[in-house]
Scaffold this active site. Structure first.
Site, mmCIF file in Angstrom:
data_model
loop_
_atom_site.group_PDB
_atom_site.id
_atom_site.type_symbol
_atom_site.label_atom_id
_atom_site.label_comp_id
_atom_site.label_asym_id
_atom_site.label_seq_id
_atom_site.Cartn_x
_atom_site.Cartn_y
_atom_site.Cartn_z
ATOM 1 N N TYR A 1 0.805 -1.184 0.039
ATOM 2 C CA TYR A 1 0.173 -0.154 -0.032
ATOM 3 C C TYR A 1 0.922 1.339 0.109
ATOM 4 O O TYR A 1 0.463 2.261 -0.724
ATOM 5 C CB TYR A 1 -0.927 0.110 1.158
ATOM 6 C CG TYR A 1 -1.644 1.258 1.475
ATOM 7 C CD1 TYR A 1 -2.682 1.783 0.776
ATOM 8 C CD2 TYR A 1 -1.165 2.168 2.548
ATOM 9 C CE1 TYR A 1 -3.273 2.965 1.047
ATOM 10 C CE2 TYR A 1 -1.719 3.259 2.859
ATOM 11 C CZ TYR A 1 -2.734 3.688 1.982
ATOM 12 O OH TYR A 1 -3.476 5.010 2.289
ATOM 13 N N LYS B 1 1.295 4.016 -3.119
ATOM 14 C CA LYS B 1 1.096 5.421 -2.786
ATOM 15 C C LYS B 1 2.348 6.339 -2.957
ATOM 16 O O LYS B 1 2.040 7.383 -3.715
ATOM 17 C CB LYS B 1 0.582 5.482 -1.477
ATOM 18 C CG LYS B 1 -0.657 5.078 -0.951
ATOM 19 C CD LYS B 1 -2.092 5.625 -1.621
ATOM 20 C CE LYS B 1 -2.285 7.128 -1.130
ATOM 21 N NZ LYS B 1 -3.564 7.693 -1.799
#
Ligand SMILES: NC(=O)c1ccc[n+]([C@@H]2O[C@H](COP(=O)([O-])OP(=O)(O)OC[C@H]3O[C@@H](n4cnc5c(N)ncnc54)[C@H](OP(=O)(O)O)[C@@H]3O)[C@@H](O)[C@H]2O)c1
Length: 251
Positions: free
Chosen positions: A91, A95
């Site tokens: 994640y 990002k």
């Protein structure tokens, strides 16, 4: 629209008169991302690059929301925008790739935030309110510290400052509420303020293993946003109280 569908996005921008885009869309299932790398990359990285390209072409201001999980959590003082990034999870990595895609295009403003909650959707506050009413005791991690962010406070500073947001070059800002706490302190405050009598036991991260590794320290230094936007930021407990009132948990 589905931000990962290039045709849909293109069509949307063609039929609408848009001056600003605030991109809150993301693949946010931090643990699931460990086994769904491609999907997380598509939404958190490739779609952001696509939005950035279109916004640059059409001279639309883009404000993109990012995360404290792009840091590894080994700092001993609040992270500044220019500090070394080293995500510990899929994640966080996707990002960061999204942020870097905007930097490559040199378009957009990135606002990194942390521990977001509100009266809407799923979040830590709402989970605690539910579990706290169902159980007598909960174990909550005390060795990860950061700062909660009331989504309304973040939304307000973005909307109030749309005119001061420049897009000539990609700027990164940090925003959370003021103060510091652990997830344990956050849960204790939720129960205290809402008069929920659930005992909170401090847990170590190692006692609650998860597929994705999270930073143990993710405080964000907010000097830059406070100076550039000339804002004061509410203390996290005050904002929590405001959200609990909105939720009807307290008067
Ligand atoms: N929550 C936190 O603690 C936290 C901390 C730091 C940063 N952030 C960042 O804050 C932003 C908002 O996250 P959140 O906490 O509000 O998470 P969230 O509740 O999961 O919101 C993400 C939103 O993105 C939408 N979305 C997902 N895939 C999409 C797609 N392909 N096209 C269009 N929309 C799509 C989701 O729609 P559906 O509901 O329909 O799937 C959902 O409304 C994200 O950029 C996140 O990385 C969050």
């Amino acid at each position: 629209m589905d931000v990962s569908n290039e045709n849909q996005v293109k069509h949307f921008f063609e039929k609408s008169q848009i001056t600003h885009v605030i991109n809150c869309a993301a693949y946010t299932a931090v643990d699931r991302a460990e086994s769904e790398k491609e999907k997380a990359d598509l939404i958190n990285h490739l779609s952001v690059r696509n939005l950035g390209k279109i916004c640059k072409e059409k001279n639309i201001k883009l404000i993109h929301i990012s995360t404290d999980y792009i840091f590894d959590g080994t700092n001993y003082e609040p992270y500044r925008e220019e500090n070394l990034t080293k995500p510990q999870s899929v994640y966080g990595k996707t990002k960061l790739d999204g942020e870097n895609a905007l930097k490559d295009l040199n378009h957009g403003t990135v606002i990194r935030t942390s521990w977001v909650y509100s009266e809407f959707g799923k979040n830590f506050l709402k989970t605690m309110l539910k579990l706290g009413k169902e159980r007598d005791e909960l174990g909550i991690i005390f060795d990860q510290v950061g700062t909660p962010t009331y989504a309304k406070d973040l939304a307000k500073i973005i909307l109030d400052n749309l005119d001061s947001i420049r897009n000539e070059k990609t700027e990164v800002y940090h925003y959370s509420n003021e103060g510091v706490c652990s997830w344990y302190d956050f849960a204790k405050a939720i129960f205290e303020l809402s008069n929920i009598s659930c005992n909170v036991k401090p847990l170590e991260t190692k006692e609650y293993p998860t597929p994705a590794k999270r930073p143990s320290y993710s405080l964000l230094n907010k000097s830059k946003i406070k100076k550039d936007f000339n804002i004061e930021i509410p203390y996290w407990r005050d904002s929590l109280k405001e959200c609990l009132i909105k939720l009807g948990e307290i008067k």
